[in-house]
Scaffold this motif. Structure first.
Motif, mmCIF file in Angstrom:
data_model
loop_
_atom_site.group_PDB
_atom_site.id
_atom_site.type_symbol
_atom_site.label_atom_id
_atom_site.label_comp_id
_atom_site.label_asym_id
_atom_site.label_seq_id
_atom_site.Cartn_x
_atom_site.Cartn_y
_atom_site.Cartn_z
ATOM 1 N N HIS A 1 37.775 12.632 110.977
ATOM 2 C CA HIS A 1 36.931 11.605 111.587
ATOM 3 C C HIS A 1 36.824 11.802 113.102
ATOM 4 N N ALA A 2 35.793 11.164 113.662
ATOM 5 C CA ALA A 2 35.525 11.293 115.088
ATOM 6 C C ALA A 2 35.098 9.956 115.663
ATOM 7 N N GLY A 3 35.280 9.806 116.957
ATOM 8 C CA GLY A 3 34.850 8.601 117.659
ATOM 9 C C GLY A 3 34.184 8.976 118.968
ATOM 10 N N VAL A 4 33.257 8.130 119.421
ATOM 11 C CA VAL A 4 32.493 8.412 120.629
ATOM 12 C C VAL A 4 32.458 7.171 121.511
ATOM 13 N N LEU A 5 32.671 7.382 122.804
ATOM 14 C CA LEU A 5 32.525 6.327 123.802
ATOM 15 C C LEU A 5 31.429 6.726 124.771
ATOM 16 N N ASP A 6 30.470 5.812 124.994
ATOM 17 C CA ASP A 6 29.449 5.997 126.025
ATOM 18 C C ASP A 6 29.603 4.897 127.066
ATOM 19 N N VAL B 1 39.739 1.265 136.450
ATOM 20 C CA VAL B 1 40.189 2.058 135.307
ATOM 21 C C VAL B 1 39.759 1.346 134.029
ATOM 22 N N VAL B 2 38.995 2.036 133.205
ATOM 23 C CA VAL B 2 38.594 1.526 131.893
ATOM 24 C C VAL B 2 39.391 2.276 130.841
ATOM 25 N N LYS B 3 40.124 1.539 130.017
ATOM 26 C CA LYS B 3 40.921 2.183 128.971
ATOM 27 C C LYS B 3 40.300 1.909 127.609
ATOM 28 N N TRP B 4 40.074 2.992 126.863
ATOM 29 C CA TRP B 4 39.559 2.897 125.495
ATOM 30 C C TRP B 4 40.636 3.423 124.560
ATOM 31 N N SER B 5 41.061 2.606 123.602
ATOM 32 C CA SER B 5 42.044 3.027 122.603
ATOM 33 C C SER B 5 41.325 3.281 121.293
ATOM 34 N N GLY C 1 34.174 7.208 110.775
ATOM 35 C CA GLY C 1 35.321 6.947 109.913
ATOM 36 C C GLY C 1 35.982 5.631 110.257
ATOM 37 N N ASP C 2 37.210 5.497 109.845
ATOM 38 C CA ASP C 2 37.949 4.255 110.060
ATOM 39 C C ASP C 2 38.534 4.254 111.464
ATOM 40 N N VAL C 3 37.710 3.816 112.432
ATOM 41 C CA VAL C 3 38.122 3.802 113.826
ATOM 42 C C VAL C 3 38.160 2.364 114.316
ATOM 43 N N THR C 4 39.254 2.012 114.923
ATOM 44 C CA THR C 4 39.377 0.662 115.481
ATOM 45 C C THR C 4 39.487 0.785 117.000
ATOM 46 N N PRO C 5 38.365 0.725 117.701
ATOM 47 C CA PRO C 5 38.414 0.880 119.149
ATOM 48 C C PRO C 5 38.815 -0.406 119.847
ATOM 49 N N GLY C 6 39.406 -0.261 121.002
ATOM 50 C CA GLY C 6 39.746 -1.426 121.809
ATOM 51 C C GLY C 6 39.622 -1.084 123.271
ATOM 52 N N ARG D 1 29.650 13.902 146.949
ATOM 53 C CA ARG D 1 30.184 14.201 145.613
ATOM 54 C C ARG D 1 30.731 12.937 144.959
ATOM 55 N N THR D 2 30.361 12.745 143.718
ATOM 56 C CA THR D 2 30.903 11.655 142.909
ATOM 57 C C THR D 2 31.745 12.261 141.793
ATOM 58 N N THR D 3 33.004 11.847 141.694
ATOM 59 C CA THR D 3 33.916 12.427 140.712
ATOM 60 C C THR D 3 34.543 11.337 139.859
ATOM 61 N N ILE D 4 34.505 11.545 138.554
ATOM 62 C CA ILE D 4 35.083 10.613 137.578
ATOM 63 C C ILE D 4 36.228 11.334 136.867
ATOM 64 N N GLY D 5 37.286 10.616 136.569
ATOM 65 C CA GLY D 5 38.409 11.185 135.847
ATOM 66 C C GLY D 5 38.514 10.622 134.439
ATOM 67 N N VAL D 6 38.776 11.484 133.467
ATOM 68 C CA VAL D 6 38.970 11.068 132.071
ATOM 69 C C VAL D 6 40.313 11.636 131.612
ATOM 70 N N TYR D 7 41.257 10.738 131.366
ATOM 71 C CA TYR D 7 42.630 11.167 131.084
ATOM 72 C C TYR D 7 43.067 10.682 129.705
ATOM 73 N N LEU D 8 43.645 11.599 128.937
ATOM 74 C CA LEU D 8 44.012 11.352 127.545
ATOM 75 C C LEU D 8 45.517 11.170 127.426
ATOM 76 N N ASN D 9 45.933 10.153 126.656
ATOM 77 C CA ASN D 9 47.356 9.891 126.447
ATOM 78 C C ASN D 9 47.608 9.562 124.983
#
Length: 590
Positions: free
Chosen positions: A551-556, A540-544, A524-529, A435-443
């Protein structure tokens, strides 16, 4: 004079040979037909049994009926076993191609029959002990002795189901026909599910009596998470309560808000590991609100316990976290409760009342805290008074636990070990050879309650050999910010325009995974970092990302990692139970 023997005439010899060949051919046809007919009948019995078992395991509202249906399935499994367990069948298993198919059918029939014939009895015994209405003593306490008495039967059933599941899982599926390989996998999944349920019952009957004071007074600190302001495990801790239990009798002894435990902002109450500080700084150990920021409940629970000890002087034995959605599940069991304000809170309105309406009604955070405390106290009072059906209560707790909305930590290591491997521990994602498990946590990074209006979608799938894609999308569906209270929007206090929502998305990769590519997009007006770090050997990869209303934003993330039979993803539970992470098809293809 002795007459010498002479060979049979050619025509006679050929006749004898032809007869032998014909006999062998006819026997072969008959044997094959016999095997085929028995096999077809066995498969039919197994399919009938699976239908019965599926209906029994999905209908948890009627345990007695489920046990009765499982018993009925044993008739089919026993017939399938009898059709496939004889010398002729086993002899055919040595044949090329067809042999592995026959062996697989025999092992499945025997293992499923073992499970249906031997696990039903102990499950029935456990169900009888835990029958609805039988878990209260005459004076209204929870009958902890009765719960503990169900443990041996639950353990017996769990062991038998696990043995059956492991036997089928060991079948080599490489030579099997596609339909049979799929059926084997499906059977393993069904038995895994049943074994997991029995295992959970065993753990419950082991640990719950201890936490309810079967051996003496036990104290538990309850943390109420607020899904309108995200933290990794659900939301900020806004209200807390201490509950004492002794011999199954519960007492609410103290309540407080996060504001009451705000004296530790300058110095962590407990040390944090270097890798945790590298990802989250020291905030989780300085602010009660952030104790659920680290996606490992054992870390935050110990910190909350220490904060409570320093503030109230009590060193609790356990810490339990739950959110308003979990409360709504409990209200399905207790029925509506009336609050001091006159509000009638039920399973349908609990979430919007606690996460939206309260902020529109009360501008003063202190009044909000009082409302939260009265709501949690009302639900606790209903539960401690024995209101509601015990089966419905078990359903509510089971659902909350499965969705990771109910988290449990015990200070005693032996007690906590009972929960090893369960969702109740709120542990970091685990990966192994299967089993391979990935975690996605929102703050939340806005200092607001805007996450009530944010909607995430998390999906992952294998897109090529050894290459998976994780897609995380966020959408801000907030109304006109001018219609929202400043306490909800944050009022621009932390530099974020009212109505905008800044979110930190922390992606925990399995050990050994490599990020091949990462892409972001928005409408929309999204400033990702991006930022990064490691935690307990996991990258751990953090996307801000900051999103304005509408508006919406997408990370792949394209990830290279060893392929395993199972691919899972864990994600922060939100206020909408339908927002569940998905693992399956390649997200880029859909």
């Amino acid at each position: 004079m002795q007459r010498s023997s002479s060979p049979a005439p050619p025509h006679r010899a050929s006749t004898v040979f032809a007869a032998v060949v014909l006999a062998v051919f006819l026997v072969g046809i008959g044997w094959t037909a016999w095997i085929g007919l028995r096999g077809a009948s066995a498969v039919q019995h197994l399919r009938s049994a699976q239908t019965t078992v599926d209906s029994a395991t999905t209908d948890v509202s009627d345990p007695a009926g489920a046990i009765e249906r499982l018993g009925a399935a044993a008739t089919d499994t026993s017939a399938a076993r009898g059709l496939t367990d004889d010398p002729a069948w086993r002899a055919a298993e040595i044949l090329p191609w067809i042999g592995p198919q026959l062996a697989a059918v025999r092992i499945v029939a025997a293992s499923v029959d073992d499970a249906a014939s031997t696990a039903v009895r102990p499950l029935g015994a456990a169900a009888a002990v835990l029958a609805p209405g039988a878990l209260r003593t005459p004076d209204g306490a929870i009958d902890v002795a009765r719960i503990a008495a169900a443990r041996p039967a639950a353990a017996d059933a769990a062991a038998r189901l696990r043995t059956a599941a492991d036997a089928i899982a060991a079948i080599d599926r490489a030579p099997l026909l596609g339909a049979l390989a799929t059926a084997v996998s499906s059977t393993v999944d069904s038995l895994d599910h049943a074994a997991g349920a029995a295992d959970a019952l065993e753990r419950t009957t082991t640990l719950l009596p201890r936490m309810l004071g079967v051996d003496g007074r036990r104290s538990t600190l309850l943390l109420f998470q607020n899904n309108a302001e995200w933290r990794s495990l659900g939301g900020v801790v806004g209200a807390v309560a201490e509950v004492n239990a002794e011999s199954g009798r519960l007492a609410l002894v103290a309540q407080a808000s996060s504001a009451d435990l705000a004296a530790f902002a300058d110095e962590p109450v407990l040390p944090l590991a270097d890798d945790v500080r590298g990802v989250f700084d020291t905030r989780p150990a300085r602010y009660l609100q952030n104790t659920t920021q680290v996606p490992d409940f054992a870390v935050g629970a110990a910190i909350a316990r220490e904060m409570w000890r320093r503030t109230h002087g009590d060193e609790v034995d356990a810490v339990v976290a739950l959110d308003p959605v979990a409360l709504s599940y409990l209200l399905r069991a207790t029925g509506p409760v009336t609050l001091p304000t006159g509000d009638v809170m039920d399973s349908a309105n609990a979430v919007p009342l606690l996460l939206d309406e309260v902020y529109r009604r009360f501008a003063d955070p202190h009044e909000q805290d009082v409302f939260f405390q009265s709501a949690s106290a009302a639900v606790f009072t209903a539960l401690s008074a024995g209101r509601g059906d015990s089966t419905a209560l078990i359903q509510a707790l089971t659902q909350a636990g499965a969705e990771r909305r109910l988290l449990v930590w015990n200070a005693d290591a032996a007690d906590q070990a009972v929960l090893d491997g369960s969702t109740l521990q709120g542990a970091l994602p685990v990966s192994d050879d299967t089993r391979t498990t990935i975690g996605v946590y929102l703050n939340d990074g806005t200092g607001s309650k805007m996450d009530y209006y944010l909607h995430p979608r998390v999906a992952i799938g294998w897109c090529a050999d050894g290459l998976a894609t994780l897609r995380v999308s966020l959408r801000n569906d907030a109304p006109d910010p001018s219609t929202l209270p400043p306490y909800v929007t944050g009022g621009g206090e932390y530099g974020i325009p009212p109505g905008d929502a800044l979110t930190g998305v922390y992606v925990y990769l399995p050990p050994g995974a490599e990020v091949v590519d990462r892409r972001t997009s928005s409408d929309g007006d999204v400033t990702p970092g991006f930022a990064g770090g490691t935690h307990d050997g996991r990258t751990v990869v953090k996307w801000s990302v900051r999103l304005s209303p509408g508006h919406a934003g997408v990370l792949d993330l394209d990830l290279r990692m060893p392929m395993t039979p199972h691919l899972d993803v864990l994600a922060t539970p939100t206020r909408d139970p339908r927002e569940k992470p998905e693992a399956g098809a390649c997200p880029s293809a859909g």
